[in-house]
Design an enzyme around this catalytic site. Structure first.
Site, mmCIF file in Angstrom:
data_model
loop_
_atom_site.group_PDB
_atom_site.id
_atom_site.type_symbol
_atom_site.label_atom_id
_atom_site.label_comp_id
_atom_site.label_asym_id
_atom_site.label_seq_id
_atom_site.Cartn_x
_atom_site.Cartn_y
_atom_site.Cartn_z
ATOM 1 N N THR A 289 -1.971 7.592 -25.806
ATOM 2 C CA THR A 289 -2.831 8.769 -25.980
ATOM 3 C C THR A 289 -3.022 9.393 -24.592
ATOM 4 O O THR A 289 -4.081 9.290 -24.005
ATOM 5 C CB THR A 289 -4.198 8.385 -26.574
ATOM 6 N N GLU B 23 -8.322 -2.285 -27.332
ATOM 7 C CA GLU B 23 -7.635 -3.263 -26.472
ATOM 8 C C GLU B 23 -8.193 -3.146 -25.051
ATOM 9 O O GLU B 23 -8.356 -2.054 -24.545
ATOM 10 C CB GLU B 23 -6.143 -2.922 -26.486
ATOM 11 N N CYS C 93 -4.590 4.732 -17.477
ATOM 12 C CA CYS C 93 -5.801 4.536 -18.286
ATOM 13 C C CYS C 93 -7.059 5.151 -17.677
ATOM 14 O O CYS C 93 -7.581 6.123 -18.211
ATOM 15 C CB CYS C 93 -6.015 3.061 -18.546
HETATM 16 C C1 UGA Z 1 -7.749 -0.739 -17.088
HETATM 17 C C2 UGA Z 1 -8.920 -1.660 -17.494
HETATM 18 O O1 UGA Z 1 -9.232 -2.544 -16.429
HETATM 19 C C3 UGA Z 1 -8.554 -2.469 -18.741
HETATM 20 O O2 UGA Z 1 -9.647 -3.241 -19.151
HETATM 21 C C4 UGA Z 1 -8.155 -1.490 -19.857
HETATM 22 O O3 UGA Z 1 -7.745 -2.170 -21.025
HETATM 23 C C5 UGA Z 1 -7.001 -0.630 -19.373
HETATM 24 O O4 UGA Z 1 -7.397 0.089 -18.181
HETATM 25 C C6 UGA Z 1 -6.655 0.328 -20.477
HETATM 26 O O5 UGA Z 1 -7.497 1.163 -20.829
HETATM 27 O O6 UGA Z 1 -5.577 0.198 -21.061
HETATM 28 P P1 UGA Z 1 -5.449 -1.142 -15.780
HETATM 29 O O7 UGA Z 1 -5.271 0.349 -15.849
HETATM 30 O O8 UGA Z 1 -4.315 -2.038 -16.139
HETATM 31 O O9 UGA Z 1 -6.675 -1.593 -16.721
HETATM 32 O O10 UGA Z 1 -5.831 -1.482 -14.269
HETATM 33 P P2 UGA Z 1 -7.121 -1.972 -13.481
HETATM 34 O O11 UGA Z 1 -6.927 -3.360 -13.072
HETATM 35 O O12 UGA Z 1 -8.354 -1.614 -14.194
HETATM 36 O O13 UGA Z 1 -6.996 -1.055 -12.178
HETATM 37 C C7 UGA Z 1 -7.132 0.363 -12.278
HETATM 38 C C8 UGA Z 1 -7.048 1.006 -10.925
HETATM 39 O O14 UGA Z 1 -8.229 0.749 -10.189
HETATM 40 C C9 UGA Z 1 -5.888 0.541 -10.038
HETATM 41 O O15 UGA Z 1 -5.303 1.679 -9.434
HETATM 42 C C10 UGA Z 1 -6.561 -0.335 -9.003
HETATM 43 O O16 UGA Z 1 -5.876 -0.341 -7.783
HETATM 44 C C11 UGA Z 1 -7.923 0.326 -8.876
HETATM 45 N N1 UGA Z 1 -8.991 -0.573 -8.397
HETATM 46 C C12 UGA Z 1 -9.365 -1.653 -9.142
HETATM 47 C C13 UGA Z 1 -9.636 -0.291 -7.208
HETATM 48 O O17 UGA Z 1 -9.334 0.701 -6.522
HETATM 49 N N2 UGA Z 1 -10.651 -1.129 -6.788
HETATM 50 C C14 UGA Z 1 -11.019 -2.208 -7.507
HETATM 51 O O18 UGA Z 1 -11.946 -2.921 -7.061
HETATM 52 C C15 UGA Z 1 -10.369 -2.479 -8.697
#
Ligand code: UGA
Length: 440
Positions: free
Chosen positions: A86, A152, A267
């Site tokens: 989506t 999810e 996401c």
């Molecule tokens: C995110 C959510 O964490 C999941 O729970 C959710 O299911 C998913 O989106 C989704 O909607 O499908 P994801 O996109 O795989 O998961 O990645 P994250 O681990 O959340 O990281 C997202 C971004 O935030 C990355 O660019 C990461 O580098 C950044 N980030 C994360 C930071 O800049 N600082 C942090 O402390 C943590």
């Protein structure tokens, strides 16, 4: 049990493989014959640690198959998962639901027995109810078709672990039309329920909202620490130590308080925008005004990084040789959708820098998105004669770098740590100029 999973991207392929891993018979469905052929051969079309093993094991055990045929899928099972993408609409904040609609519009007319369709995709609140009405009209089985929502929460890079051992499971059901979705999912997820993983049953709207609220909260937490990081920079404080100190407060927690280049991926960015758009449609736009700020703090990180790069290159990027370590939106992924790293690399090139990018897994995807950047085959290759090295994705390989590894390779000993993953003191002691975001 038997089930199908529509959509075989990060979410669908993982769900299909993991449901087979739980012992069920699963048919994954996708309109892309290339993906179906790859998956059927036991190959994952993207990088996700551990997924290939689960996929192969279950294909070999005869529990997992893939097809492009909706007719086959409708005949195969009466429990259907919907896990298509989506994305953000072009030029608008709202979510583009065309893939979700297309699954319902193609599948429902084939449902001539009672069936349950369980959505897993992230959708604007109200979508599940609307899809239910649509499916009941289109299906020969009519009112015997139930639509439920089971959002999810998996993270890329930990998809298998998160699917088989989630923090919680949420199931939204249509309170006006009690059906068998809850009973069927309790049976399907029995091994997880046996581990005492919380299983919350809600109405459809609540389940849809739990998902977007979770992502909005995570985005807000990251932008909060990045806003504080801007103040740290203005005053010479260290945001990393500050985050450590905040994190000891159990009410706050240290996770998702890593300041740096901010969030990207397929996401968080599009989900907070779709959430704002939906709230606006519902007349509750004021409620989510703060997410605009969350978004702009986040986008500001990228321009700040370009400014910092120019600064360490003597005031201008024109003609500077810049090494970029990292292109994926986060480590353990080859996903470059809205990747802050790649975005910064592209912007620096527009400012006249010669940019050399290296990433352990995301080079092919990066090349497709930004074909004009230079792509290196190793850290050393990217850093050759560099006037500055920028770590923009915190792969373990980069976090483990030592000053001596690069000293003889670069032109100038300048390290910019966009993810605050290096030991500042170690680099400074070795005679490097070290700059982190929000680190004095
Ligand atoms: C995110 C959510 O964490 C999941 O729970 C959710 O299911 C998913 O989106 C989704 O909607 O499908 P994801 O996109 O795989 O998961 O990645 P994250 O681990 O959340 O990281 C997202 C971004 O935030 C990355 O660019 C990461 O580098 C950044 N980030 C994360 C930071 O800049 N600082 C942090 O402390 C943590």
């Amino acid at each position: 049990m038997r089930c199908t999973v529509f959509g075989t991207g990060y979410l669908g392929a993982t769900h299909a493989a993991c449901m087979a891993e739980l012992g069920h018979d699963v048919l994954g469905v996708d309109i892309d014959p290339g993906k179906v052929a790859k998956l059927s051969a036991g190959e994952v079309p993207f990088y996700e640690p551990g997924l290939a093993e689960v996929l192969r094991r279950n294909i070999e055990a005869g529990r997992l198959q893939f097809t492009t045929s909706y007719v086959e899928a409708a005949a195969f099972a009466d429990l259907h998962f919907l896990g298509v993408g989506t994305p953000q609409k072009k030029g608008e904040y709202g979510a583009d639901l065309r893939h979700v609609h297309s699954v319902i519009d193609t599948l429902a007319p084939l449902l001539d027995r009672p069936a349950v369709i369980v959505g897993k995709s992230t959708v604007p609140v109200g979508t599940a109810a609307e899809l239910g009405a649509r499916a009941r009209v289109l299906a020969p089985a009519g009112d015997a078709v139930e639509v439920a929502w089971n959002p999810e929460f998996l993270r890329e890079g930990f998809a298998v672990e998160d699917t088989l051992h989630p923090d919680r499971m949420v199931l939204g059901v249509d309170r006006d039309r009690p059906g068998s979705a809850e009973t069927q999912l309790r049976q399907l997820y029995a091994p997880l329920l046996a581990e005492d993983i919380p299983f919350l049953v809600t109405d459809l709207a609540t389940a849809e909202l739990v998902k977007v609220s979770a992502n909005a909260f995570l985005a807000t937490k990251i932008s909060f620490i990045n806003a504080i990081s801007e103040v740290c920079e203005a005053t010479g404080a260290d945001v990393t130590q500050l985050a450590d100190a905040l994190g000891y407060d159990a009410r706050i927690g240290r996770r998702f308080l890593n300041a740096g280049l901010g969030f990207g991926g397929g996401c968080l960015p599009k989900d907070i925008r779709a959430f704002m758009a939906r709230a606006g449609e519902l007349g509750a736009n004021q409620a989510l005004h703060f997410l605009r700020e969350v978004d702009s703090i986040n986008m500001r990180r990228r321009t700040r990084m370009v400014e910092l790069a120019a600064q360490v290159c003597g005031g201008s990027l024109l003609g500077a040789n810049v090494a970029v370590l990292g292109a994926a939106f986060k480590p353990e992924s080859d996903d470059v959708r809205d990747s802050p790293a790649l975005n910064v690399a592209g912007m620096m090139q527009l400012h006249g820098a010669v940019v050399s990018v290296y990433d352990p897994k995301a080079l092919d995807n990066s090349r497709r998105l930004f074909p004009t950047l230079n792509y290196a085959t190793s850290v050393a290759d990217a850093c050759e004669n560099a006037d500055a090295v920028l770590v923009l994705t915190e792969w373990a390989e980069f976090a483990a770098l030592k000053p001596d590894d690069l000293a003889g390779v670069v032109r100038a000993r300048v390290m910019v740590d966009g993810r605050n993953c290096l030991d500042a003191q170690q680099w400074r002691n070795a005679g490097w100029v070290y700059r982190g975001l929000g680190r004095g």
